[in-house]
Design a protein around this motif. Structure first.
Motif, PDB file in Angstrom:
ATOM      1  N   UNK A  28       0.807  -1.222   0.000  1.00  0.00           N
ATOM      2  CA  UNK A  28       0.000   0.000   0.000  1.00  0.00           C
ATOM      3  C   UNK A  28       0.836   1.265   0.000  1.00  0.00           C
ATOM      4  N   UNK A  29       2.048   1.207   0.522  1.00  0.00           N
ATOM      5  CA  UNK A  29       2.864   2.414   0.611  1.00  0.00           C
ATOM      6  C   UNK A  29       3.983   2.478  -0.428  1.00  0.00           C
ATOM      7  N   UNK A  30       3.920   1.602  -1.435  1.00  0.00           N
ATOM      8  CA  UNK A  30       4.958   1.646  -2.449  1.00  0.00           C
ATOM      9  C   UNK A  30       4.889   2.951  -3.228  1.00  0.00           C
ATOM     10  N   UNK A  31       6.038   3.432  -3.686  1.00  0.00           N
ATOM     11  CA  UNK A  31       6.090   4.665  -4.472  1.00  0.00           C
ATOM     12  C   UNK A  31       5.925   4.379  -5.965  1.00  0.00           C
ATOM     13  N   UNK A  32       6.602   3.336  -6.453  1.00  0.00           N
ATOM     14  CA  UNK A  32       6.550   3.036  -7.886  1.00  0.00           C
ATOM     15  C   UNK A  32       6.948   1.589  -8.130  1.00  0.00           C
ATOM     16  N   UNK A  33       6.514   1.084  -9.259  1.00  0.00           N
ATOM     17  CA  UNK A  33       6.973  -0.226  -9.750  1.00  0.00           C
ATOM     18  C   UNK A  33       7.447  -0.045 -11.185  1.00  0.00           C
ATOM     19  N   UNK A  34       8.550  -0.649 -11.509  1.00  0.00           N
ATOM     20  CA  UNK A  34       9.099  -0.460 -12.835  1.00  0.00           C
ATOM     21  C   UNK A  34       9.729  -1.716 -13.390  1.00  0.00           C
ATOM     22  N   UNK A  35      10.287  -1.531 -14.583  1.00  0.00           N
ATOM     23  CA  UNK A  35      10.931  -2.634 -15.295  1.00  0.00           C
ATOM     24  C   UNK A  35      12.315  -2.189 -15.769  1.00  0.00           C
ATOM     25  N   UNK A  36      13.253  -3.093 -15.644  1.00  0.00           N
ATOM     26  CA  UNK A  36      14.556  -2.929 -16.266  1.00  0.00           C
ATOM     27  C   UNK A  36      14.797  -4.185 -17.087  1.00  0.00           C
ATOM     28  N   UNK A  37      15.797  -4.127 -17.951  1.00  0.00           N
ATOM     29  CA  UNK A  37      16.133  -5.304 -18.733  1.00  0.00           C
ATOM     30  C   UNK A  37      17.653  -5.413 -18.875  1.00  0.00           C
ATOM     31  N   UNK A  42      25.399  -7.014 -21.945  1.00  0.00           N
ATOM     32  CA  UNK A  42      25.144  -5.583 -21.771  1.00  0.00           C
ATOM     33  C   UNK A  42      24.780  -5.269 -20.333  1.00  0.00           C
ATOM     34  N   UNK A  43      24.844  -3.992 -20.007  1.00  0.00           N
ATOM     35  CA  UNK A  43      24.475  -3.559 -18.670  1.00  0.00           C
ATOM     36  C   UNK A  43      22.950  -3.510 -18.532  1.00  0.00           C
ATOM     37  N   UNK A  44      22.513  -3.565 -17.292  1.00  0.00           N
ATOM     38  CA  UNK A  44      21.095  -3.459 -17.017  1.00  0.00           C
ATOM     39  C   UNK A  44      20.596  -2.080 -17.431  1.00  0.00           C
ATOM     40  N   UNK A  45      19.413  -2.021 -18.033  1.00  0.00           N
ATOM     41  CA  UNK A  45      18.875  -0.786 -18.605  1.00  0.00           C
ATOM     42  C   UNK A  45      17.459  -0.544 -18.101  1.00  0.00           C
ATOM     43  N   UNK A  46      17.193   0.690 -17.680  1.00  0.00           N
ATOM     44  CA  UNK A  46      15.831   1.071 -17.298  1.00  0.00           C
ATOM     45  C   UNK A  46      14.925   0.997 -18.524  1.00  0.00           C
ATOM     46  N   UNK A  47      13.704   0.490 -18.331  1.00  0.00           N
ATOM     47  CA  UNK A  47      12.739   0.397 -19.420  1.00  0.00           C
ATOM     48  C   UNK A  47      11.544   1.309 -19.183  1.00  0.00           C
ATOM     49  N   UNK A  61      13.801   6.136 -23.967  1.00  0.00           N
ATOM     50  CA  UNK A  61      13.462   6.612 -25.311  1.00  0.00           C
ATOM     51  C   UNK A  61      13.242   5.482 -26.310  1.00  0.00           C
ATOM     52  N   UNK A  62      14.006   4.414 -26.193  1.00  0.00           N
ATOM     53  CA  UNK A  62      13.957   3.364 -27.211  1.00  0.00           C
ATOM     54  C   UNK A  62      12.643   2.587 -27.223  1.00  0.00           C
ATOM     55  N   UNK A  63      11.833   2.716 -26.174  1.00  0.00           N
ATOM     56  CA  UNK A  63      10.575   1.966 -26.135  1.00  0.00           C
ATOM     57  C   UNK A  63       9.353   2.870 -26.214  1.00  0.00           C
ATOM     58  N   UNK A  64       9.557   4.165 -26.206  1.00  0.00           N
ATOM     59  CA  UNK A  64       8.415   5.089 -26.281  1.00  0.00           C
ATOM     60  C   UNK A  64       7.621   4.846 -27.553  1.00  0.00           C
ATOM     61  N   UNK A  65       6.313   4.787 -27.403  1.00  0.00           N
ATOM     62  CA  UNK A  65       5.447   4.535 -28.549  1.00  0.00           C
ATOM     63  C   UNK A  65       5.228   3.065 -28.845  1.00  0.00           C
TER      64      UNK A  65
END
Length: 118
Positions: A28-37, A42-47, A61-65
């Motif tokens: 209930x108090x989490x701020x955000x949930x996200x994905x990296x790959x 290669x290094x880990x990258x925010x998605x 930018x590479x996944x926008x749209x």
């Protein structure tokens, strides 16, 4: 908080997949949930990321749209809809949760492999 990622698989270029990240515990108090790959060698990258309460979304930018992150608060689940997949999207995808603003990656789920064939 425990995170369970699922939905990876093999898809042809141009295809779609939807990843799920189910959260359990004190969510209930989490701020955000996200994905990296992380692609091989290669290094880990925010998605993408979605704020748990307000719903604001952020993408690399590479996944926008092409990718859309959404949440179902009632089910404590975050989804990553991935369309028009490209072989460069091949990676292990991990979901993570931020407990508070700035505390990135308080919790991590196991990875789910996405393979896009050309």
């Amino acid at each position: 908080v425990q995170l369970q990622a699922s939905g990876g698989g093999l898809v042809q270029a141009g295809g779609s997949l939807r990843l799920s990240c189910a959260a359990s515990g004190r969510t209930s108090n989490l701020y955000a949930i996200g994905w990296v790959r992380q692609a091989p060698g290669k290094e880990r990258e925010f998605v993408a990321r979605i704020n748990w309460s307000g719903g604001a979304t952020y993408y690399t930018d590479s996944v926008k749209g092409r990718f859309t992150v959404s949440r179902d608060n009632a089910e404590n689940t975050v989804y990553l809809q991935m369309n028009n997949l490209d072989p460069d999207d091949t990676a292990v995808y991990y979901c993570y949760a931020d407990q508070t603003y700035g505390q990135v990656g308080s919790y991590w789920g196991q990875g789910t492999l996405v393979t896009v064939s050309s």
